[in-house]
Design an enzyme around this catalytic site. Structure first.
Site, PDB file in Angstrom:
ATOM      1  N   ALA A 156      77.088  19.110  69.575  1.00 50.44           N
ATOM      2  CA  ALA A 156      76.958  19.890  67.928  1.00 50.44           C
ATOM      3  C   ALA A 156      75.929  19.575  67.428  1.00 50.44           C
ATOM      4  O   ALA A 156      76.151  20.495  66.115  1.00 50.44           O
ATOM      5  CB  ALA A 156      78.407  20.365  68.046  1.00 50.44           C
ATOM      6  N   SER A 157      75.033  19.232  67.360  1.00 51.72           N
ATOM      7  CA  SER A 157      73.672  18.140  66.389  1.00 51.72           C
ATOM      8  C   SER A 157      72.354  19.419  66.234  1.00 51.72           C
ATOM      9  O   SER A 157      72.453  19.748  64.521  1.00 51.72           O
ATOM     10  CB  SER A 157      73.478  17.193  67.046  1.00 51.72           C
ATOM     11  OG  SER A 157      72.501  16.896  68.261  1.00 51.72           O
ATOM     12  N   TYR A 179      67.690  21.250  87.133  1.00 49.35           N
ATOM     13  CA  TYR A 179      68.053  22.149  85.505  1.00 49.35           C
ATOM     14  C   TYR A 179      68.616  22.926  86.663  1.00 49.35           C
ATOM     15  O   TYR A 179      69.681  23.447  86.707  1.00 49.35           O
ATOM     16  CB  TYR A 179      67.065  22.659  85.346  1.00 49.35           C
ATOM     17  CG  TYR A 179      67.743  23.073  83.661  1.00 49.35           C
ATOM     18  CD1 TYR A 179      68.075  22.520  82.795  1.00 49.35           C
ATOM     19  CD2 TYR A 179      67.079  24.751  82.971  1.00 49.35           C
ATOM     20  CE1 TYR A 179      68.867  23.161  81.764  1.00 49.35           C
ATOM     21  CE2 TYR A 179      67.777  24.955  82.626  1.00 49.35           C
ATOM     22  CZ  TYR A 179      68.772  23.954  81.420  1.00 49.35           C
ATOM     23  OH  TYR A 179      68.855  24.917  80.530  1.00 49.35           O
ATOM     24  N   ALA A 189      71.504  22.394  88.554  1.00 50.13           N
ATOM     25  CA  ALA A 189      72.984  21.953  87.940  1.00 50.13           C
ATOM     26  C   ALA A 189      73.632  22.945  87.082  1.00 50.13           C
ATOM     27  O   ALA A 189      74.767  22.787  87.067  1.00 50.13           O
ATOM     28  CB  ALA A 189      72.621  20.690  86.458  1.00 50.13           C
ATOM     29  N   LYS A 190      72.158  24.119  86.836  1.00 50.23           N
ATOM     30  CA  LYS A 190      73.316  25.175  86.191  1.00 50.23           C
ATOM     31  C   LYS A 190      74.129  26.040  87.090  1.00 50.23           C
ATOM     32  O   LYS A 190      75.102  26.396  86.593  1.00 50.23           O
ATOM     33  CB  LYS A 190      72.416  26.148  85.554  1.00 50.23           C
ATOM     34  CG  LYS A 190      71.759  25.071  84.056  1.00 50.23           C
ATOM     35  CD  LYS A 190      72.537  25.223  82.501  1.00 50.23           C
ATOM     36  CE  LYS A 190      72.192  24.533  81.694  1.00 50.23           C
ATOM     37  NZ  LYS A 190      72.990  23.718  80.513  1.00 50.23           N
TER      38      LYS A 190
HETATM   39  P1  NAP Z   1      68.792  21.112  72.737  1.00 48.47           P
HETATM   40  O1  NAP Z   1      68.259  22.114  71.069  1.00 48.47           O
HETATM   41  O2  NAP Z   1      68.026  20.009  73.548  1.00 48.47           O
HETATM   42  O3  NAP Z   1      70.431  19.862  72.356  1.00 48.47           O
HETATM   43  C1  NAP Z   1      71.017  19.442  73.493  1.00 48.47           C
HETATM   44  C2  NAP Z   1      72.049  18.417  72.660  1.00 48.47           C
HETATM   45  O4  NAP Z   1      72.610  18.040  73.337  1.00 48.47           O
HETATM   46  C3  NAP Z   1      71.906  18.008  71.290  1.00 48.47           C
HETATM   47  O5  NAP Z   1      72.980  17.864  70.646  1.00 48.47           O
HETATM   48  C4  NAP Z   1      71.807  16.763  72.407  1.00 48.47           C
HETATM   49  O6  NAP Z   1      72.478  15.669  71.233  1.00 48.47           O
HETATM   50  C5  NAP Z   1      73.245  16.823  72.938  1.00 48.47           C
HETATM   51  N1  NAP Z   1      72.491  16.025  74.393  1.00 48.47           N
HETATM   52  C6  NAP Z   1      72.435  16.314  74.962  1.00 48.47           C
HETATM   53  N2  NAP Z   1      71.755  15.237  76.117  1.00 48.47           N
HETATM   54  C7  NAP Z   1      73.570  14.836  76.290  1.00 48.47           C
HETATM   55  C8  NAP Z   1      73.799  13.770  76.208  1.00 48.47           C
HETATM   56  N3  NAP Z   1      73.796  13.257  77.435  1.00 48.47           N
HETATM   57  N4  NAP Z   1      74.972  13.663  75.879  1.00 48.47           N
HETATM   58  C9  NAP Z   1      75.745  13.710  74.832  1.00 48.47           C
HETATM   59  N5  NAP Z   1      74.974  15.177  74.078  1.00 48.47           N
HETATM   60  C10 NAP Z   1      73.881  15.563  74.418  1.00 48.47           C
HETATM   61  O7  NAP Z   1      69.812  22.357  73.275  1.00 48.47           O
HETATM   62  P2  NAP Z   1      69.808  23.788  73.173  1.00 48.47           P
HETATM   63  O8  NAP Z   1      68.591  24.662  73.891  1.00 48.47           O
HETATM   64  O9  NAP Z   1      70.700  23.846  72.503  1.00 48.47           O
HETATM   65  O10 NAP Z   1      70.665  24.056  74.731  1.00 48.47           O
HETATM   66  C11 NAP Z   1      71.742  23.921  74.657  1.00 48.47           C
HETATM   67  C12 NAP Z   1      73.005  24.430  75.848  1.00 48.47           C
HETATM   68  O11 NAP Z   1      72.182  25.731  76.119  1.00 48.47           O
HETATM   69  C13 NAP Z   1      72.011  23.400  77.556  1.00 48.47           C
HETATM   70  O12 NAP Z   1      73.118  23.457  77.946  1.00 48.47           O
HETATM   71  C14 NAP Z   1      71.407  24.269  78.163  1.00 48.47           C
HETATM   72  O13 NAP Z   1      70.938  23.594  79.155  1.00 48.47           O
HETATM   73  C15 NAP Z   1      71.444  25.936  77.696  1.00 48.47           C
HETATM   74  N6  NAP Z   1      70.028  26.506  77.625  1.00 48.47           N
HETATM   75  C16 NAP Z   1      69.822  26.742  76.713  1.00 48.47           C
HETATM   76  C17 NAP Z   1      67.905  27.629  76.652  1.00 48.47           C
HETATM   77  C18 NAP Z   1      67.233  27.872  75.825  1.00 48.47           C
HETATM   78  O14 NAP Z   1      66.331  28.614  76.026  1.00 48.47           O
HETATM   79  N7  NAP Z   1      66.880  27.301  74.300  1.00 48.47           N
HETATM   80  C19 NAP Z   1      68.503  28.462  78.100  1.00 48.47           C
HETATM   81  C20 NAP Z   1      69.275  28.612  79.084  1.00 48.47           C
HETATM   82  C21 NAP Z   1      70.720  27.295  78.689  1.00 48.47           C
HETATM   83  P3  NAP Z   1      71.061  14.754  70.397  1.00 48.47           P
HETATM   84  O15 NAP Z   1      70.989  15.159  69.026  1.00 48.47           O
HETATM   85  O16 NAP Z   1      72.344  13.918  70.394  1.00 48.47           O
HETATM   86  O17 NAP Z   1      69.945  14.836  71.430  1.00 48.47           O
END
Ligand code: NAP
Length: 247
Positions: free
Chosen positions: A13-14, A154, A157-158
């Site tokens: 959520a950060s 990745y 996993a997904k």
């Molecule tokens: P992001 O900006 O990289 O943020 C990742 C978040 O996950 C951060 O809050 C991070 O916390 C937390 N996190 C990472 N590793 C962790 C761990 N081991 N334990 C607890 N918290 C952890 O990612 P995002 O782009 O928002 O993506 C969110 C989700 O959507 C992910 O599952 C990603 O695979 C999926 N997704 C994203 C996209 C895209 O284009 N961005 C596309 C498809 C799917 P910290 O701040 O503490 O590091």
């Protein structure tokens, strides 16, 4: 305020998508527990939710550790007495072409993105069964269905989340618990910022809507699944990808 007093745990959520989800749920009246690797990383989202007059509980842990899920769910139930929703959003990438991908990078991504979601699902199952209801949303990805060079770990996993959600939906449906996957396409966050320019351009060229998605594009669909109109959707993988998967 159609989620008034619903309690929801949102991992990751950060920043990025998880942060947008936490804020949009709080705007609808939900009490939100946010989890990140460090509680300090949640100060910003906590302040935003407090400014809206909402309730926010900041939790810390590594989701690849099963104890994180158990502790986080116990903390939500202890604080608010119940847990109505889980958004298993936290995820990582460790991209590399197969020839260069080592076993550690493969395993880290599986342990965090797939096993981490399993641990969270297991931890919410008991209290949700007791409550006779709950909503679970996993964050998948469009690349789980179409593949992506450099992301074998990745994508594996997904794709695993799809099977996990479908099986859990069948097992838990009689208890009023829904389990779905929201699979985003190319969303502008820190995660996609890290991609090499060529990979970003290749993704952009495939998007029918000709723009990257925003975290808010994703949070709307997640919110639908947690809300009053989402109760009869279960075991589904719902794409929010601007048409990227169309080719
Ligand atoms: P992001 O900006 O990289 O943020 C990742 C978040 O996950 C951060 O809050 C991070 O916390 C937390 N996190 C990472 N590793 C962790 C761990 N081991 N334990 C607890 N918290 C952890 O990612 P995002 O782009 O928002 O993506 C969110 C989700 O959507 C992910 O599952 C990603 O695979 C999926 N997704 C994203 C996209 C895209 O284009 N961005 C596309 C498809 C799917 P910290 O701040 O503490 O590091």
């Amino acid at each position: 305020m159609d989620l008034q007093d619903q309690t929801v745990l949102v991992t990751g959520a950060s920043r990025g998508i998880g942060r947008a989800i936490a804020i949009s749920l709080a705007k609808r009246g939900a009490k939100v527990a946010g989890l990140a690797t460090k509680v300090a990383n949640l100060e910003g989202v906590g302040a935003d939710i407090a400014a809206l007059g909402g309730s926010f509980l900041a939790l810390e842990g590594d989701i690849s550790d099963p104890a994180t899920a158990t502790n986080a769910v116990a903390a939500v139930v202890s604080e608010w007495g119940r847990i109505d929703g889980l958004v298993a959003n936290a995820g990582i990438t460790r991209d590399n072409l197969l020839l260069r991908m080592n076993a550690e990078d493969f395993d880290n991504v599986i342990q965090t993105n797939l096993a981490g979601s399993f641990h969270l699902l297991k931890a919410v199952t008991k209290p949700m069964m007791k409550q006779k209801g709950g909503r679970v949303v996993f964050l998948g990805s469009v690349v789980a269905s179409i593949g992506n060079p450099g992301q074998a770990n990745y994508c594996a996993a997904k794709a695993g989340l799809h099977g996990l959600a479908r099986s859990a939906a069948i097992e838990l449906g009689s208890r009023g618990i829904t389990v779905n996957v929201v699979a985003p396409g190319f969303i502008a966050t820190d995660m996609t910022e890290e991609l090499p320019e060529a990979a970003r351009a290749a993704m952009m060229a495939k998007i029918a809507l000709r723009r990257p998605g925003t975290p808010e594009d994703v949070s709307g669909l997640v919110g639908f699944l947690l809300g009053p109109n989402g109760g009869y959707v279960t075991g589904q993988v719902l794409l929010v990808d601007g048409g990227l998967s169309l080719g």
